[in-house]
Design a protein around this motif. Structure first.
Motif, PDB file in Angstrom:
ATOM      1  N   CYS A  37      48.072  30.692  41.542  1.00 57.15           N
ATOM      2  CA  CYS A  37      48.439  29.419  42.161  1.00 57.15           C
ATOM      3  C   CYS A  37      49.886  29.523  42.630  1.00 57.15           C
ATOM      4  CB  CYS A  37      48.288  28.293  41.146  1.00 57.15           C
ATOM      5  SG  CYS A  37      48.869  26.692  41.748  1.00 57.15           S
ATOM      6  N   LYS A  38      50.140  29.110  43.865  1.00 64.02           N
ATOM      7  CA  LYS A  38      51.507  29.221  44.385  1.00 64.02           C
ATOM      8  C   LYS A  38      52.418  28.102  43.884  1.00 64.02           C
ATOM      9  CE  LYS A  38      51.107  27.000  48.865  1.00 64.02           C
ATOM     10  NZ  LYS A  38      51.208  27.253  50.293  1.00 64.02           N
ATOM     11  N   PHE A  39      51.851  27.136  43.162  1.00 69.19           N
ATOM     12  CA  PHE A  39      52.661  26.040  42.628  1.00 69.19           C
ATOM     13  C   PHE A  39      53.035  26.255  41.163  1.00 69.19           C
ATOM     14  CE2 PHE A  39      49.979  24.212  46.002  1.00 69.19           C
ATOM     15  CZ  PHE A  39      50.988  23.858  46.883  1.00 69.19           C
ATOM     16  N   CYS A  40      52.057  26.693  40.342  1.00 67.15           N
ATOM     17  CA  CYS A  40      52.331  26.826  38.907  1.00 67.15           C
ATOM     18  C   CYS A  40      52.166  28.250  38.383  1.00 67.15           C
ATOM     19  CB  CYS A  40      51.440  25.876  38.111  1.00 67.15           C
ATOM     20  SG  CYS A  40      49.689  26.340  38.061  1.00 67.15           S
ATOM     21  N   THR A  47      44.422  30.461  51.297  1.00 64.99           N
ATOM     22  CA  THR A  47      44.803  31.873  51.317  1.00 64.99           C
ATOM     23  C   THR A  47      44.222  32.503  52.565  1.00 64.99           C
ATOM     24  OG1 THR A  47      42.880  32.482  49.984  1.00 64.99           O
ATOM     25  CG2 THR A  47      44.946  32.103  48.814  1.00 64.99           C
ATOM     26  N   THR A  56      42.573  30.788  39.587  1.00 64.02           N
ATOM     27  CA  THR A  56      42.246  29.855  40.664  1.00 64.02           C
ATOM     28  C   THR A  56      40.805  30.074  41.124  1.00 64.02           C
ATOM     29  OG1 THR A  56      43.101  31.358  42.341  1.00 64.02           O
ATOM     30  CG2 THR A  56      44.625  29.715  41.478  1.00 64.02           C
ATOM     31  N   ARG A  74      46.222  21.318  42.094  1.00 65.72           N
ATOM     32  CA  ARG A  74      46.634  21.360  43.500  1.00 65.72           C
ATOM     33  C   ARG A  74      45.811  22.388  44.261  1.00 65.72           C
ATOM     34  NH1 ARG A  74      53.051  20.958  43.834  1.00 65.72           N
ATOM     35  NH2 ARG A  74      52.526  20.337  45.949  1.00 65.72           N
ATOM     36  N   GLU A 126      49.323  29.886  37.716  1.00 64.46           N
ATOM     37  CA  GLU A 126      48.065  30.117  36.985  1.00 64.46           C
ATOM     38  C   GLU A 126      47.230  31.159  37.720  1.00 64.46           C
ATOM     39  OE1 GLU A 126      44.916  30.171  34.576  1.00 64.46           O
ATOM     40  OE2 GLU A 126      46.731  29.056  34.093  1.00 64.46           O
ATOM     41  N   CYS A 167      43.544  25.030  41.889  1.00 63.21           N
ATOM     42  CA  CYS A 167      44.016  25.470  40.580  1.00 63.21           C
ATOM     43  C   CYS A 167      43.486  24.525  39.503  1.00 63.21           C
ATOM     44  CB  CYS A 167      45.545  25.470  40.564  1.00 63.21           C
ATOM     45  SG  CYS A 167      46.238  25.912  38.959  1.00 63.21           S
ATOM     46  N   PHE A 214      45.374  24.937  47.799  1.00 62.67           N
ATOM     47  CA  PHE A 214      46.131  25.719  48.769  1.00 62.67           C
ATOM     48  C   PHE A 214      45.172  26.651  49.501  1.00 62.67           C
ATOM     49  CE2 PHE A 214      46.180  27.849  44.730  1.00 62.67           C
ATOM     50  CZ  PHE A 214      46.007  29.189  45.015  1.00 62.67           C
ATOM     51  N   CYS A 217      46.911  22.848  37.431  1.00 65.27           N
ATOM     52  CA  CYS A 217      47.728  21.760  37.995  1.00 65.27           C
ATOM     53  C   CYS A 217      46.928  20.875  38.954  1.00 65.27           C
ATOM     54  CB  CYS A 217      48.962  22.314  38.697  1.00 65.27           C
ATOM     55  SG  CYS A 217      48.646  23.234  40.214  1.00 65.27           S
TER      56      CYS A 217
END
Length: 61
Positions: free
Chosen positions: A9-12, A46, A17, A42, A14, A37, A44, A40
């Protein structure tokens, strides 16, 4: 799936995904996927490419 193949995950960060939707491929074989994810929550996108095999032609003897 091996850990090296999982996309984080690009935010947290993890590593677990999940693919929610595969949007499509272009002429070059690039694939766009929507991921989510579970940690979190969220989402995204890829942009993934596949490696083309390298063709080796052995010389004639």
């Amino acid at each position: 799936m091996p850990d090296r193949l999982k996309l984080p995950c690009k935010f947290c960060g993890e590593r677990n995904t999940a693919v929610q939707q595969t949007i499509g491929c272009d002429e070059a074989g690039n694939m766009v996927r929507k991921r989510v994810c579970p940690d979190c929550g969220r989402g995204f996108r890829t942009y993934e490419t596949t490696k083309k095999p390298y063709l080796v032609i052995p010389p004639r003897n």
